[in-house]
Write an enzyme that holds these catalytic residues in place. Structure first.
Site, short mmCIF file in Angstrom:
data_model
loop_
_atom_site.label_atom_id
_atom_site.label_comp_id
_atom_site.label_asym_id
_atom_site.label_seq_id
_atom_site.Cartn_x
_atom_site.Cartn_y
_atom_site.Cartn_z
N GLN A 222 0.83 -1.21 0.00
CA GLN A 222 0.00 0.00 0.00
C GLN A 222 0.86 1.26 0.00
OE1 GLN A 222 -2.70 -2.28 3.23
NE2 GLN A 222 -3.29 -0.17 2.99
N ARG A 372 -8.40 -1.33 8.31
CA ARG A 372 -9.39 -0.39 7.80
C ARG A 372 -9.75 0.67 8.84
NH1 ARG A 372 -14.25 -1.87 3.49
NH2 ARG A 372 -14.44 0.25 2.75
N CYS A 373 -8.73 1.22 9.44
CA CYS A 373 -8.97 2.32 10.38
C CYS A 373 -7.71 3.15 10.49
CB CYS A 373 -9.43 1.82 11.73
SG CYS A 373 -8.14 1.39 12.89
N GLU A 742 -12.90 4.27 5.74
CA GLU A 742 -12.92 3.41 6.92
C GLU A 742 -14.08 3.69 7.85
OE1 GLU A 742 -9.27 4.92 7.88
OE2 GLU A 742 -8.12 3.37 6.91
#
Ligand code: CDP
Length: 788
Positions: A222, A372-373, A742
């Site tokens: 990423q 996802r945060c 998110e």
């Protein structure tokens, strides 16, 4: 906000269809495993069956006897090059391959290099390792006890398993408010280990070209630029310098934070390619991914909330033990070892707060990734939203009324939280009210009262969360010293077509569409004429990558500003072409025209051509710009979710009957994509709330090592999400946008838990740790004497 551009141009506010989807839907994506190079070799990894064990010997002879097995790489081989350990993103150290001992089950112990993937797997089976098991520590609380075995024996000065202590806020003021409070509540909340289960596992193809001395790595990352720098720092001494390293993130099948860390497999594949001069492919299988890659959450929290009898909150106090496994490999900004957990005051106006976190080593794979945060925001939101409900119930107040009373009011923004964050904008009451109207809150409460009288179990749960995304302002945010800016480089070609490159990397979020929409919004080029590229460090400008919903807050802002630089130059060219003064020109999407004479106009395409063929004397040719954007603040998206559950008294099964999600991410670039992000995010919130958990037995054996028992929600379990939004623009973002990727994963679990506890509060249930399995609910019902 009505779109400023036509649908043909397709700027902000248009639900432009995702331009990447035709290739994905036709199976024509280009993922790492699609990369096939001549003479490519394959790597497979031998993993430890033990959670803690001394390695006595590794016998590779049988593996090497298999035709096609070329080498077995061990920690001792890497030690010769000082590559057996590597730094983590939190400046801890992580083994690439062990020399003395293993620290968790499924840890990499050796790697087999072969001419074929299947031969490599046969080689893995043939490697014989003699271990002496060592005492295992899986419970972080026990790890802190004085007689616990010290795990990190590689650190000569380490005398315990404590990694760091971190605290934030005003302890004295918080304690004082607690001692004066009319009402206090306290809960132990465990947020268990969960695992990112991206459709694509991790992997890479490393190709060291001996002739050019250049290393190219296609990898599932990423953050390609940061990885390039880390590779150069770690392997500079063996001749890999940064200009000769190219990292390419091709199409990525989901990242969610799990593709931020550097895994040993990447490093071994690179080492193998450098040593052999051949391309080497390493792709994890599904179980390796689930058992050995970095994990999320694992926070043992004790939270206390103080307030008055009238329902007004005053203070929050939290103590947390963070289980990081055997190394702290979280990808947090360096200054914040517990990420942004201190946004835990949430949407509420508190006078003071104090939070303490202690990081601990255990015999588990590295934990602490931001699934996802935005770096522990999920943990923060879960805690405050659970505690708000506990307090409301304790006071006998309606959960919505309680929240309305304590929300930060719109006129208080920009709002300085008790833990020092400056919230940019918000209107929490509006979002909650809209959610209540959509779901028919008052009627549902009536229905609940009637059902309770009949002995039926129905609950209504609210989560009014505040997110914090867009890391980040460089004065506070860096990873390994790299400031967390991001970048855009826009080139306009003579024929009026655009190449836009970014330091971020989409993993399914639709950047090829939304960044093109930002260019369309700012410059009036139709979306279809804008090509977006990310993920190749040889071509894209340096950036810190995509995670923590930072692409819109940071890189889309960079895009807008780069476009504005281009527009300034375009205005000068238009003035020259129109023989008018710059100040006499007006802009409408796609063209400049002379004020009062709309016919005297030059389109952006005509201006593009002129930039190369007929630009003003003395002006540099070309039409391009770069921006490295250092955001002045983070953005604070928010939302209010309301969940209705029915509980089966016979089985304990929780059924989510309705779920209304109202989100606010400021101005929206693409409403359809945002809705998609919310749908996916909600499902990723449902999973941990009801099904997902990674546990270990006393010996450190993983109990949910396959999808047979690590339960992911499927379409069958997933309810019909009802979504909507309010719009509160960010005052400091050039487009007024906030991140959203998110929000739903962060906000959803608390709404579900609050609904389940709401259904059972009258039975004496105050809190249930996630995942709320049917077995847990069934037991609570039986303990409360409830009969079917
Ligand atoms: O960093 P990441 O892409 O994961 O998260 P994000 O910035 O929240 O964006 C997720 C997707 O939603 C991207 O395609 C964004 O462009 C889009 N988005 C949007 O259309 N409008 C917003 N206000 C925020 C995000």
């Amino acid at each position: 906000m009505a779109p400023k551009t036509t649908p043909e141009i397709g700027g902000m506010g248009h639900s432009v269809k995702r331009r990447e989807d035709p290739r994905f839907l036709r199976g024509q994506g280009n993922y790492v495993d699609d990369v096939v190079l001549p003479d490519m070799l394959y790597l497979d990894i031998v993993r430890s069956p033990y959670a803690h064990a001394k390695i006595n010997s590794i016998d590779t002879s049988k593996a090497l006897a298999i035709p096609g097995v070329l080498a077995v790489i061990t920690g001792k081989d890497l030690e010769k090059y000082n590559l057996h350990w590597m730094p983590t993103l939190m400046s801890d150290t992580q083994m690439v391959l062990p020399v003395d001992k293993v620290m968790y089950q499924a840890q990499e112990v050796a790697a087999v290099l072969a001419t074929d993937r299947y031969i490599a797997a046969d080689g893995v089976d043939a490697v014989e390792i003699d271990y002496d098991p060592l005492p295992v520590v899986v419970d972080p609380k026990k790890a802190l006890e004085p007689d616990a075995p010290v795990l990190r024996t590689d650190k000569p000065d380490k005398k315990d398993n404590h990694i760091w202590h971190w605290e934030w806020g005003n302890r004295d003021e918080t304690d004082k408010l607690f001692s004066e409070a009319e009402v206090t509540v306290k809960e132990d909340i465990y947020i268990p280990r969960i695992h990112v289960s991206s459709i694509e596992t991790c992997g890479c193809v490393a190709h060291f070209d001996k002739v050019r001395g250049k290393l190219t790595v296609w990898m599932t990352t990423q953050a390609p630029h940061a990885i390039r720098t880390v590779f150069a720092l770690v392997a500079g001494h063996v001749g890999l310098s940064e200009e000769k390293i190219q990292i390419i993130s091709p199409d990525i099948g989901g990242g969610f934070g799990g593709k931020v860390p550097v895994y040993p497999g990447y490093v071994i594949a690179v080492a193998a390619s450098v040593l052999t001069g051949k391309p080497v492919k390493w792709i994890e299988d599904r179980m390796e991914n689930l058992q050995a890659d970095s994990f999320a959450r694992d926070y043992h929290i004790t939270a206390e909330l103080a307030g008055n009898k009238d329902g007004k909150l005053t203070a929050l106090r939290i103590k947390t033990i963070a289980d990081h496994g055997y190394t702290d490999a979280a990808a947090n900004p360096s200054k914040f070892p517990a990420g942004l957990f201190h946004v835990c005051t949430g949407s509420y106006d508190l006078k003071a707060a104090h939070v303490e976190v202690d990081g601990v080593y255990t015999n588990k794979p590295p934990g602490g990734i931001a699934y996802r945060c935005s770096f522990r925001v999920t943990e923060a939101v879960h805690t405050i939203e659970r505690m708000a409900d506990v307090m409301a119930h304790e006071l006998g107040m309606d959960a919505a009324e309680f929240r309305m009373k304590n929300f930060i009011k719109p006129e208080q923004f920009p709002y300085k939280s008790a833990l020092d964050w400056e919230y940019d904008s918000g209107n929490y009451a509006a979002a909650l009210q809209l959610a209540m109207d959509r779901i028919g809150y008052a009627d549902l409460r009536k229905e609940q009262t009637e059902k309770r009288a009949r002995g039926e179990l129905m609950g209504i749960g609210i989560s009014s969360f505040t997110e914090i995304v867009g890391a980040g302002p460089s004065k506070h945010f860096d990873i390994l010293g790299l400031k967390m800016f991001d970048s855009a480089e826009i080139r306009v070609h003579p024929t009026g077509k655009v190449l836009a490159r970014f330091g971020t990397k989409s993993q399914g979020q639709g950047h090829e569409t939304t960044y093109a929409q930002v260019v369309a919004e700012e410059l009036g080029f139709p979306v279809d004429s804008v090509l977006v590229e990310e993920g190749d460090t040889d071509t894209a400008p340096y950036g810190l990558g995509t995670y923590a919903s930072r692409s819109t807050p940071v890189a889309a802002a960079a895009c807008a500003i780069a476009c504005r630089k281009i527009k300034d130059k375009a205005r000068k060219i238009a003035a020259y072409l129109l023989e008018a003064h710059e100040d006499d020109l007006e802009w409408e999407p796609g063209k400049f025209f002379v004020k009062g004479s709309p016919d005297r106009a030059k389109t952006i395409q005509e201006i593009s051509l002129a930039a190369y063929t007929n630009h003003p004397p003395g002006m540099e040719a070309g039409l391009e710009a770069v921006n490295y954007y250092d955001p002045p603040n983070l953005t604070y998206p928010f939302g209010s979710y309301i969940c209705v559950v029915d509980i089966d008294k016979g089985t304990g099964e929780v059924k989510v009957r309705r779920f209304v999600a109202i989100d606010d991410c400021g101005n929206i670039i693409n409403p359809m994509i945002v809705e998609g992000q919310i749908h996916g995010g909600l499902t990723m919130g449902l999973g941990p709330a009801l099904y997902e958990e990674i546990q270990y037995d006393e010996s450190g054996n993983i109990l949910q090592g396959s999808f047979m028992n690590y339960l992911l929600p499927t379409a069958v379990e997933t309810p019909n999400w009802e979504t909507g939004n309010t719009v509160t623009p960010s005052p400091h973002h050039p487009l007024g946008a906030k991140g959203v990727g998110e929000s739903a994963t962060v906000g959803a679990p608390a709404a579900i838990v609050n609904a389940v506890v709401d259904a059972m509060w009258h039975l004496g249930v105050r809190h249930i740790d996630i995942p709320i399995t049917s077995a847990k609910v069934w037991k609570l019902l039986r303990d409360a004497g409830v009969k079917d």
